[in-house]
Design an enzyme around this catalytic site. Structure first.
Site, PDB file in Angstrom:
ATOM      1  N   GLN A   1       3.513   8.267  -4.766  1.00  0.00           N
ATOM      2  CA  GLN A   1       4.432   7.221  -4.314  1.00  0.00           C
ATOM      3  C   GLN A   1       4.331   6.003  -5.237  1.00  0.00           C
ATOM      4  O   GLN A   1       3.364   5.844  -5.966  1.00  0.00           O
ATOM      5  CB  GLN A   1       4.094   6.816  -2.874  1.00  0.00           C
ATOM      6  CG  GLN A   1       4.257   7.939  -1.876  1.00  0.00           C
ATOM      7  CD  GLN A   1       3.693   7.578  -0.517  1.00  0.00           C
ATOM      8  OE1 GLN A   1       2.615   7.004  -0.415  1.00  0.00           O
ATOM      9  NE2 GLN A   1       4.420   7.920   0.529  1.00  0.00           N
TER      10      GLN A   1
ATOM     11  N   ARG B   1       0.844  -1.197   0.000  1.00  0.00           N
ATOM     12  CA  ARG B   1       0.000   0.000   0.000  1.00  0.00           C
ATOM     13  C   ARG B   1       0.869   1.232   0.000  1.00  0.00           C
ATOM     14  O   ARG B   1       1.916   1.271   0.654  1.00  0.00           O
ATOM     15  CB  ARG B   1      -0.892   0.023   1.246  1.00  0.00           C
ATOM     16  CG  ARG B   1      -1.757   1.268   1.360  1.00  0.00           C
ATOM     17  CD  ARG B   1      -2.465   1.331   2.697  1.00  0.00           C
ATOM     18  NE  ARG B   1      -1.558   1.395   3.830  1.00  0.00           N
ATOM     19  CZ  ARG B   1      -0.908   2.492   4.223  1.00  0.00           C
ATOM     20  NH1 ARG B   1      -1.041   3.621   3.570  1.00  0.00           N
ATOM     21  NH2 ARG B   1      -0.112   2.459   5.275  1.00  0.00           N
ATOM     22  N   VAL B   2       0.426   2.256  -0.744  1.00  0.00           N
ATOM     23  CA  VAL B   2       1.026   3.584  -0.651  1.00  0.00           C
ATOM     24  C   VAL B   2      -0.097   4.575  -0.380  1.00  0.00           C
ATOM     25  O   VAL B   2      -1.226   4.395  -0.823  1.00  0.00           O
ATOM     26  CB  VAL B   2       1.819   3.987  -1.928  1.00  0.00           C
ATOM     27  CG1 VAL B   2       3.099   3.179  -2.043  1.00  0.00           C
ATOM     28  CG2 VAL B   2       0.990   3.856  -3.179  1.00  0.00           C
ATOM     29  N   SER B   3       0.231   5.623   0.376  1.00  0.00           N
ATOM     30  CA  SER B   3      -0.786   6.581   0.809  1.00  0.00           C
ATOM     31  C   SER B   3      -1.176   7.586  -0.269  1.00  0.00           C
ATOM     32  O   SER B   3      -2.288   8.084  -0.278  1.00  0.00           O
ATOM     33  CB  SER B   3      -0.289   7.352   2.031  1.00  0.00           C
ATOM     34  OG  SER B   3      -0.010   6.450   3.069  1.00  0.00           O
ATOM     35  N   THR B   4      -0.252   7.911  -1.161  1.00  0.00           N
ATOM     36  CA  THR B   4      -0.553   8.894  -2.204  1.00  0.00           C
ATOM     37  C   THR B   4      -0.233   8.316  -3.573  1.00  0.00           C
ATOM     38  O   THR B   4       0.548   7.370  -3.702  1.00  0.00           O
ATOM     39  CB  THR B   4       0.264  10.190  -2.018  1.00  0.00           C
ATOM     40  OG1 THR B   4       1.643   9.895  -2.263  1.00  0.00           O
ATOM     41  CG2 THR B   4       0.088  10.775  -0.628  1.00  0.00           C
TER      42      THR B   4
END
Length: 182
Positions: free
Chosen positions: A13, A7-10
């Site tokens: 990324q 998972r990446v938050s933005t």
């Protein structure tokens, strides 16, 4: 079966580092979420990942904070996995819940992940407060000028043009029109 989750938050990324590590660890299947905060308990691919897990499987994540940011949520995940008979392995944190020490370390790291999130939140709030004290306002800069606003209101009150034409003439979106006129 080894099932991986990244998972990446933005959207700025990249998942490459995590996916490479999960593949190197021998994951049979990998689920990914992009632009989704770890603070959210419900994430589309995370939910699918958890649904796919069966007794004897191993859930592999790159780092503990990829699964969640609050201690409460991570412990709920841990209990869910234990109930299903699934082990958790965090590559970077070197956590493996198949051992007593691994379970202990998992709970310790969950607390640290939550602490890190709280510190980031406090720093952000302090920075915004300091900026406001210097007269700065947060948020997005206005894109609609006072002239556009007045013109949209004037044309709306006249009632001679459809909304679509007013928006074209003034150079605003329909949503902006409704916000200004209402």
């Amino acid at each position: 079966m080894k099932i991986g989750y990244a998972r990446v938050s933005t959207h700025d990324q990249t998942l490459d580092l995590q996916i490479d590590a999960l593949n190197a660890d021998g994951c049979d299947r990998i689920f990914t979420d992009e632009g989704v905060s770890g603070a959210k308990s419900s994430r589309p691919e995370w939910d699918k990942c958890l649904d796919q897990l069966r007794k004897g499987d191993v859930l592999v994540i790159w780092k503990l904070d990829r699964a969640g940011r609050s201690t409460k949520h991570l412990i709920e995940v841990s209990e869910f996995l234990e109930f299903k008979g699934v082990e958790l392995r965090s590559i970077q944190d070197q956590i493996d819940t198949s051992t007593a020490m691994g379970k202990f370390f998992f709970r310790t790291m969950a607390s640290i992940a939550e602490l890190e999130r709280d510190i980031i939140k406090e720093r952000t709030e302090a920075g915004l407060k300091a900026a406001r004290a210097r007269g700065r306002k947060g948020g997005r800069k206005k894109t609609v000028t006072k002239g556009q606003e007045l013109e949209a209101k004037r044309l709306a009150e006249a009632g001679e043009m459809p909304i679509t034409e007013i928006c074209k003439q003034v150079g605003i979106s329909r949503a902006t029109y409704y916000r200004l006129v209402d």
